[in-house]
Scaffold this motif. Sequence first.
Motif, mmCIF file in Angstrom:
data_model
loop_
_atom_site.group_PDB
_atom_site.id
_atom_site.type_symbol
_atom_site.label_atom_id
_atom_site.label_comp_id
_atom_site.label_asym_id
_atom_site.label_seq_id
_atom_site.Cartn_x
_atom_site.Cartn_y
_atom_site.Cartn_z
ATOM 1 N N PHE B 44 0.830 -1.212 0.000
ATOM 2 C CA PHE B 44 0.000 0.000 0.000
ATOM 3 C C PHE B 44 0.865 1.262 0.000
ATOM 4 C CE2 PHE B 44 -4.516 -0.799 0.323
ATOM 5 C CZ PHE B 44 -4.563 -2.154 0.582
ATOM 6 N N TRP B 58 -9.636 6.284 0.709
ATOM 7 C CA TRP B 58 -10.412 5.304 -0.069
ATOM 8 C C TRP B 58 -9.621 4.023 -0.275
ATOM 9 C CZ3 TRP B 58 -15.215 4.444 -0.983
ATOM 10 C CH2 TRP B 58 -15.653 3.727 -2.089
ATOM 11 N N ILE B 59 -8.330 4.168 -0.598
ATOM 12 C CA ILE B 59 -7.496 2.987 -0.848
ATOM 13 C C ILE B 59 -6.973 2.398 0.463
ATOM 14 C CG2 ILE B 59 -5.331 2.200 -1.912
ATOM 15 C CD1 ILE B 59 -5.923 4.161 -4.219
ATOM 16 N N ARG B 62 -8.757 -0.022 2.661
ATOM 17 C CA ARG B 62 -8.781 -1.404 2.199
ATOM 18 C C ARG B 62 -7.582 -2.213 2.677
ATOM 19 N NH1 ARG B 62 -12.404 1.369 -0.610
ATOM 20 N NH2 ARG B 62 -14.107 0.182 -1.547
ATOM 21 N N ILE B 63 -6.771 -1.635 3.558
ATOM 22 C CA ILE B 63 -5.701 -2.409 4.185
ATOM 23 C C ILE B 63 -6.335 -3.532 4.996
ATOM 24 C CG2 ILE B 63 -3.950 -2.330 6.017
ATOM 25 C CD1 ILE B 63 -3.136 0.434 4.981
ATOM 26 N N CYS B 64 -7.495 -3.253 5.562
ATOM 27 C CA CYS B 64 -8.096 -4.231 6.483
ATOM 28 C C CYS B 64 -9.592 -4.404 6.264
ATOM 29 C CB CYS B 64 -7.860 -3.786 7.917
ATOM 30 S SG CYS B 64 -8.453 -4.995 9.100
ATOM 31 N N GLY B 65 -10.028 -5.654 6.272
ATOM 32 C CA GLY B 65 -11.455 -5.929 6.125
ATOM 33 C C GLY B 65 -12.210 -5.829 7.442
ATOM 34 N N ILE B 66 -11.503 -5.977 8.553
ATOM 35 C CA ILE B 66 -12.187 -5.940 9.857
ATOM 36 C C ILE B 66 -12.226 -4.519 10.407
ATOM 37 C CG2 ILE B 66 -12.302 -6.898 12.190
ATOM 38 C CD1 ILE B 66 -10.775 -9.287 11.262
ATOM 39 N N ILE B 158 -18.166 -2.417 5.893
ATOM 40 C CA ILE B 158 -16.779 -2.647 5.448
ATOM 41 C C ILE B 158 -16.493 -1.637 4.352
ATOM 42 C CG2 ILE B 158 -15.210 -4.247 4.278
ATOM 43 C CD1 ILE B 158 -16.549 -6.540 5.605
ATOM 44 N N HIS B 159 -15.344 -1.025 4.393
ATOM 45 C CA HIS B 159 -14.941 -0.012 3.426
ATOM 46 C C HIS B 159 -16.011 1.087 3.321
ATOM 47 C CE1 HIS B 159 -11.920 -2.883 2.929
ATOM 48 N NE2 HIS B 159 -12.416 -3.593 1.952
ATOM 49 N N PRO B 160 -16.104 1.924 4.361
ATOM 50 C CA PRO B 160 -17.177 2.916 4.469
ATOM 51 C C PRO B 160 -17.196 3.900 3.298
ATOM 52 C CG PRO B 160 -15.396 3.431 5.984
ATOM 53 C CD PRO B 160 -15.114 2.066 5.435
#
Lengths: 273, 424
Positions: B44, B58-59, B62-66, B158-160
């Motif tokens: 990243f 935004w990017i 997405r490092i983490c799904g939790i 997830i990913h607001p």
Amino acid sequence: MPVEKYLGVPLHRPKVAFFEFTACEGCQLQILNNEATLLDFLSLLEVVTFREAMKERSDDYEIAFVEGSITRADEARRLKVIRSKAKILVAMGSCACFGGVNQLKNRFNNLAWVKEQVYGTFPIETEEARPLEDVVPVDLKIYGCPVKKEEVEKIVTNLVLGKSVNHPKYPVCMECMANDNICLYKLGEPCLGPVTRAGCDAWCPGSRRGCWGCRGPADAANVDQIISIMDEHKFSAETIIDRLECFGGFREFAEALKKKTATSKTKKKRAGK
Amino acid sequence: MNISCNIKINHVSRVEGHGNIHIKIKGGKVMEAQWEVVETPRFFEAMLVGKQWDNAPWICGRICGICSIGHTLASIRAVENAFGIVPSEQTRKLRLLLKHMETLQSHILHLYFLAAPDFLNTGSVFPLIKSHPDVVARAARIKLVANDACDIIGGRRIHPTRTVVGGFTMLPDKCMLETLKRRLEDAMTDLHRTAELFRSFPVPDFMRETEFVSLRGNGEYPFIGGDLVSTDGVRRKEQDYEKMTNEYTVDRSTAKWARLSRDSFAVGSLARLNNNFAFLHPAARELSESFGLRPVNHNPFMNNIAQLVECVHVTLDSITMISEFLDAEWDEPRQAVKHKKGKGVAAVEVPRGILYHSYEFDRAGKIVRCDCVIPTGQNHANIQHDLRELAAQSASMGRKDAEIELLAEMLVRSYDPCISCSVH
């Protein structure tokens, strides 16, 4: 083989396994995020492998749900083994379908620089990020970053019942209009809704966030036209490229636009001279 | 005396990401006790270089799904700090509420789906659907309200989608906030039952003196921004995070490790609690004390209890915040953003510990440099040292192989590691 009844008809519960490669594991988490319908959903399946949620593992499965892109040789090897065992291999999420945000590192065409940028001189192994279908045949794709749980449920139910799975051919824009959302262009925001494949119920535009194309192009998407629409709204080529290249589904279009911008810049420079 | 054992666990289950445990004991002596991180890196910090500033949250989310909300908020704060933007009070509180709800869903996911099966002698939550339906239903209920809250405030769990530099793209519907408040009040009953359940689980008797690092509360239990502190007495400013993390590479790990005053330190719920006990909601503090959890507690397995205590804290704090929102009129959702050249750092407490994002921008608002230091990355060295100590104790106590294996896995799980996050 466990059999239960669905609408009075005996139902075969397929053995399913979940796997992940280079990813954030968010798509798998979406499966567990089905709290309200989780139990009904699980009653359709026999989960035999799901490392993020269970200790037991089995190599005997019919459907493999695979999240993530392939970025190392050992991942490609593991994926081939999974392919050889699964009757149906499902690519789950943008990383598995298109490379996802992971493929952004490919754009430098310089893995040595990418590695150095993060790890310095420390030796680290990585390859260009690839979608699953660049390594093995994929039977079905579930799009999105993240995947939408309602869509996963629908697709999995159809799979279990032996029905065919069809993705919408039309773009996100149609869903946005059906939902009476304010058009993002009217709010002054760039949006790939007119060219991105629907099925998410205009998830981002519904929250007044422009679409970044995580589901890839709709059938017969007119990408050239979206580029000129963005241009008319005075969005820079850079802004358009950022969106087109973010998840990998529009990679070719992003590349073409980059080339075009580079040539027009040189032309302008030359003309200036 | 355990003469010898050779335990190899590849890809430990019920944790996020890929890590291996290897313990070798010979003649009662620990030959090897290794924690290996084999996750594939995603780069990243390289992929953002050259991108416009609005790509960062935004990017990087997405490092983490939790804990994508935590990453997004850290990224936004770093960008705002670089541009000199101070969020409005409404934005600050709404972000904190969103953060609380992510903390609640993440802790409940860990407590019930990842940790509890070890105590209920199953390999996963799935058999519990039949054997303990009430337990599973309760977990699903609490998780659902927290996740629904993330949808209502952040646009999605997830990913607001609604969280942006300058504020929010749109504000939550007040009717929905009102329902949310009622559901959170109901969730308190479920949380008390959760406490009863965890009270029935024996916490492994293990201790190793550890340095704990977290944000330092300033009048309230800290989550977003502020000074950095350690139980060994180190105190630093947010922007000096690199002196707090001192990252280094290790041969057997694709994640970078960290150290401060000692060979390793710990971050996470237990670290936050150890450093900020006085700022917990009184009911949460009381619950903590009922478990004998007081600062400074050096048993890593107590991180589960610290998570439980935080669940109570964030739920009660959220109820108060929602009441305040309901009594007030909404202001504008977002402020205009003007980019400028500079550097911005953010420290945010995400479920697994303190997270840092740092960016440098050029005059055009393009990212020149990006650095993210992940909580689990900071915990790897501590997991390694705990594992060695656990192996040594197990050898001298003559524990059986299966027992050592389970304890080692439970130890790793107690950190609730987010391994793919740590190898961003």
